[in-house]
Write a protein that holds these residues in place. Structure first.
Motif, PDB file in Angstrom:
ATOM      1  N   ALA A  61      -6.039  -6.384   1.975  1.00  0.00           N
ATOM      2  CA  ALA A  61      -5.777  -7.099   3.211  1.00  0.00           C
ATOM      3  C   ALA A  61      -5.915  -8.267   3.605  1.00  0.00           C
ATOM      4  CB  ALA A  61      -7.011  -5.689   3.937  1.00  0.00           C
TER       5      ALA A  61
ATOM      6  N   CYS B  30      -0.606   1.594  -1.468  1.00  0.00           N
ATOM      7  CA  CYS B  30       0.833   1.679  -2.255  1.00  0.00           C
ATOM      8  C   CYS B  30       0.874   1.864  -3.513  1.00  0.00           C
ATOM      9  CB  CYS B  30       1.482   0.943  -0.860  1.00  0.00           C
ATOM     10  SG  CYS B  30       0.816  -0.704  -1.457  1.00  0.00           S
TER      11      CYS B  30
ATOM     12  N   GLN C 194       5.753   2.365  -1.165  1.00  0.00           N
ATOM     13  CA  GLN C 194       5.474   2.442  -0.053  1.00  0.00           C
ATOM     14  C   GLN C 194       4.674   2.459   0.314  1.00  0.00           C
ATOM     15  OE1 GLN C 194       7.539  -1.211  -0.455  1.00  0.00           O
ATOM     16  NE2 GLN C 194       8.205  -1.257  -1.638  1.00  0.00           N
ATOM     17  N   PRO C 195       3.451   1.327   1.600  1.00  0.00           N
ATOM     18  CA  PRO C 195       2.258   1.738   2.428  1.00  0.00           C
ATOM     19  C   PRO C 195       2.861   2.417   3.614  1.00  0.00           C
ATOM     20  CG  PRO C 195       2.665  -0.454   2.296  1.00  0.00           C
ATOM     21  CD  PRO C 195       4.083  -0.353   1.553  1.00  0.00           C
ATOM     22  N   LYS C 196       1.907   3.251   4.141  1.00  0.00           N
ATOM     23  CA  LYS C 196       2.257   4.127   5.446  1.00  0.00           C
ATOM     24  C   LYS C 196       0.484   4.016   6.186  1.00  0.00           C
ATOM     25  CE  LYS C 196       5.779   6.769   3.690  1.00  0.00           C
ATOM     26  NZ  LYS C 196       6.574   8.272   3.476  1.00  0.00           N
TER      27      LYS C 196
ATOM     28  N   VAL D  81       3.498  -3.082  -6.312  1.00  0.00           N
ATOM     29  CA  VAL D  81       3.556  -3.160  -4.643  1.00  0.00           C
ATOM     30  C   VAL D  81       2.612  -4.026  -4.260  1.00  0.00           C
ATOM     31  CG1 VAL D  81       4.537  -2.437  -2.582  1.00  0.00           C
ATOM     32  CG2 VAL D  81       4.841  -1.078  -4.186  1.00  0.00           C
TER      33      VAL D  81
ATOM     34  N   LEU E 255      -5.256  -0.315  -2.765  1.00  0.00           N
ATOM     35  CA  LEU E 255      -4.683  -0.366  -2.002  1.00  0.00           C
ATOM     36  C   LEU E 255      -3.904   1.180  -1.403  1.00  0.00           C
ATOM     37  CD1 LEU E 255      -1.630  -2.614  -4.613  1.00  0.00           C
ATOM     38  CD2 LEU E 255      -3.485  -3.399  -3.557  1.00  0.00           C
TER      39      LEU E 255
ATOM     40  N   LYS F 177       0.904 -11.231  -3.391  1.00  0.00           N
ATOM     41  CA  LYS F 177       1.042 -11.120  -4.748  1.00  0.00           C
ATOM     42  C   LYS F 177      -0.136 -11.774  -5.491  1.00  0.00           C
ATOM     43  CE  LYS F 177       5.550 -10.365  -7.280  1.00  0.00           C
ATOM     44  NZ  LYS F 177       4.262 -10.578  -8.712  1.00  0.00           N
TER      45      LYS F 177
ATOM     46  N   TYR G  53       1.212  -6.060  -0.654  1.00  0.00           N
ATOM     47  CA  TYR G  53       0.909  -5.938   0.260  1.00  0.00           C
ATOM     48  C   TYR G  53       0.011  -6.149   0.708  1.00  0.00           C
ATOM     49  CZ  TYR G  53       0.959  -3.383   5.377  1.00  0.00           C
ATOM     50  OH  TYR G  53       1.199  -3.748   6.093  1.00  0.00           O
ATOM     51  N   PRO G  54      -0.285  -6.896   1.837  1.00  0.00           N
ATOM     52  CA  PRO G  54       1.172  -7.369   2.349  1.00  0.00           C
ATOM     53  C   PRO G  54       1.447  -8.791   0.944  1.00  0.00           C
ATOM     54  CG  PRO G  54      -1.615  -8.637   2.804  1.00  0.00           C
ATOM     55  CD  PRO G  54      -1.449  -7.381   2.578  1.00  0.00           C
ATOM     56  N   ARG G  55       2.473  -9.027   1.334  1.00  0.00           N
ATOM     57  CA  ARG G  55       3.323  -9.743   0.284  1.00  0.00           C
ATOM     58  C   ARG G  55       3.278 -10.990   0.468  1.00  0.00           C
ATOM     59  NH1 ARG G  55       9.279 -10.407   2.069  1.00  0.00           N
ATOM     60  NH2 ARG G  55       8.849  -7.914   2.518  1.00  0.00           N
TER      61      ARG G  55
END
Length: 365
Positions: free
Chosen positions: A150, A173, A205-207, A177, A171, A184, A179-181
């Motif tokens: 994060a 997710c 996708q993250p929740k 993926v 992660l 990457k 996250y955060p973009r």
């Protein structure tokens, strides 16, 4: 396709199917493949109506889901590992709520000690500097740093570890993926120098609900958890509580008594977490190093950066942190953390004007 793992992965994507419901399904149908190919899991023998309905709906929407998961793993070079495989980390297998399967991009380091580094997404410059410095020192000593990729403390911890060694990102997710973009590129580098891990299938996708679940894997992979910065109510404190519940070590980094981002760490220290000001405080718990001593036992031994700061200070004329930074000409990084550490060690003190002085006239090497 006959690989049971991918049918298991498909069933776990159904809402309401956790470890308990999965056990009921497998007991009734004999295998994940049989349950999936049945196409209509019935609410019987302990299988809840909600879980049965969710599996049926998922199957009707995407009957080829196991094949899709398999293909995603193949294309993205992702390994799907179940608990009964030897490559599944033993330390994670031993927690009370270990995930039945994990997706791995990269390679989980073998025969290593893992230490988790966690903290606030809204970290201060002080917190990020501390996290990066501690992680780099840990990795230089063969420790694998585990964090959650994060913003804030997590990112700083991974970046510090990548300077000298390996790190693991867990992660909330899919491992494919970003996250955060913005992370990457860092996640790609982690996969090349360690592993990116998740219990969620590729493409998921993250929740918000996924992150507390992710935290148990972060602490579960680690011998100890270091909390760098955390407010009074923080997900990082939940990770520390998870570590304690599994009998793992908990460490905390002190900060300013005026900083709300350090209140959680100070509470942990009050409750018995080991106070950390340098990597040696962690390494010594695992016989990685011995603290420097002298024959007298009363002489403080300074490292290079501490000596540079100490030489600037006097016994009677306070010097502010800004003045110290200017006089160091950029030759010492993380000055704010260094000043806190030296205060805790009794080498220096801060006066009412926020200037710093040498703390005592005992011998210093």
């Amino acid at each position: 396709m006959d690989d049971e793992r991918y049918y298991l992965a498909a069933l776990y994507m159904a809402n309401g199917v956790g470890k308990i419901q999965m056990s009921k399904i497998l007991n009734k149908y004999g295998s994940a493949k049989s349950a999936w190919e049945n196409g209509s899991v019935r609410a019987a023998d302990g299988i809840s109506a909600a879980a049965a309905s969710s599996v049926e709906n998922l199957y009707s929407e995407e009957p080829e889901l196991p094949e899709r998961i398999y293909e995603s793993c193949r294309v993205e070079n992702i390994r799907l590992i179940t608990q009964d495989e030897s490559v599944y980390p033993d330390i994670l297998r031993n927690i009370s709520d270990a995930p039945d399967l994990i997706y791995v991009r990269g390679n989980i380091p073998d025969d290593c000690i893992c230490i988790a580094m966690v903290g606030s997404r809204k970290a201060t410059p002080y917190g990020k500097s501390v996290a990066e410095e501690l992680s780099s020192e840990l990795s230089a000593n063969g420790i694998t740093v585990v964090s959650g990729a994060a913003y804030g403390i997590d990112t700083a911890s991974h970046r510090g570890a990548l300077k000298y060694g390996k790190t693991i990102a867990v992660l909330g997710c899919g491992v494919d993926v970003a996250y955060p973009r913005q992370n990457k590129r860092m996640l790609d580098e982690i996969a090349s120098n360690g592993a990116v891990i998740s219990e969620y299938a590729p493409g998921v996708q993250p929740k918000p609900a996924f992150f507390p679940r992710r935290n148990r894997i972060i602490s579960g992979l680690s011998r100890g958890t270091v909390v760098v910065e955390a407010a009074e109510r923080s997900g990082s404190l939940i990770t520390a509580e998870m570590a304690l519940s599994e009998g793992r070590d908990v460490f905390a980094v002190p900060g300013s008594v005026f900083s709300p981002m350090s209140k959680g760490c100070h509470r942990l220290i009050q409750q018995g977490a080991k106070l950390v000001t340098r990597a040696e405080d962690i390494l010594s718990e695992y016989d990685f190093c011995q603290k420097a001593t002298t024959s007298s036992g009363n002489v403080a031994v300074l490292d290079k950066d501490e000596q540079a700061v100490y030489d600037i200070l006097s016994w009677d004329v306070p010097v502010t942190m800004d003045e110290i930074i200017i006089r160091l000409h950029g030759n010492v990084s993380n000055v704010s953390f260094l000043l806190v550490r030296m205060q805790i060690e009794g080498l220096i003190k801060e006066d009412s004007t926020h200037g710093f002085l040498r703390a005592s006239k005992e011998g210093v090497l």
